[in-house]
Design an enzyme around this catalytic site. Structure first.
Site, PDB file in Angstrom:
ATOM      1  N   ARG A   9       5.547   7.202   2.242  1.00 39.83           N
ATOM      2  CA  ARG A   9       4.886   8.490   1.849  1.00 39.83           C
ATOM      3  C   ARG A   9       3.345   8.610   2.417  1.00 39.83           C
ATOM      4  NH1 ARG A   9       4.633   8.932  -4.335  1.00 39.83           N
ATOM      5  NH2 ARG A   9       4.099  10.833  -3.942  1.00 39.83           N
ATOM      6  N   CYS A  10       2.715   7.884   3.119  1.00 38.88           N
ATOM      7  CA  CYS A  10       1.658   7.762   3.862  1.00 38.88           C
ATOM      8  C   CYS A  10       1.750   8.321   5.185  1.00 38.88           C
ATOM      9  CB  CYS A  10       1.093   6.411   3.623  1.00 38.88           C
ATOM     10  SG  CYS A  10      -0.515   6.398   4.561  1.00 38.88           S
ATOM     11  N   SER A  11       0.899   9.407   5.577  1.00 39.04           N
ATOM     12  CA  SER A  11       1.153   9.842   6.792  1.00 39.04           C
ATOM     13  C   SER A  11       0.303   9.040   7.863  1.00 39.04           C
ATOM     14  CB  SER A  11       0.235  11.333   7.038  1.00 39.04           C
ATOM     15  OG  SER A  11      -1.031  11.097   6.767  1.00 39.04           O
TER      16      SER A  11
END
Length: 122
Positions: A9-11
């Site tokens: 979920r982390c860019s």
């Protein structure tokens, strides 16, 4: 072997995985992606990871997460053992992504920070 402690979920984590696969891993080394939120690290694994990172333990802690405050942790007074236990119990507190290669580790914030593991300068 390259290990990436990853949060999908982390860019920044996704960008780091992309950099490893498209730019830095020219030798096609085996890559293990560990989704640490699904498979939390133990205290011993966190200690080993910290040793490979070097630097202050607090660098690998996401102090801006709600869990950090909820646990009553404070950067000035929390002990290393308290921080290790907190991360092991609440893996969202682990800074992300972290890439490990050849006994060294780097936090991919920004993703280009991992260049040092591949003998490159970002």
């Amino acid at each position: 072997m390259i290990t990436i402690y990853h949060n999908a979920r982390c860019s920044k984590s996704r960008s780091t995985c992309e950099l490893v696969s498209t730019t830095y891993n020219k030798a096609n080394e085996l890559v293990e992606v560990v989704e640490y939120l699904k498979t939390p690290l133990t205290v011993d694994q966190l200690k080993a990871l910290h040793a490979m990172l070097g630097g202050p333990l607090l660098d690998m802690v996401r102090t801006n997460e709600a869990e950090y405050s909820a646990l009553g942790l404070d950067a000035n007074s929390a002990t290393d053992n308290q921080l290790y236990e907190a991360i092991a119990s609440h893996p969202v507190l682990l800074q992300r992504p972290i890439v490990v290669r050849n006994g060294r580790a780097a936090i991919g914030r920004p993703p280009e920070n991992i260049a040092v593991l591949f003998d490159r300068v970002a």
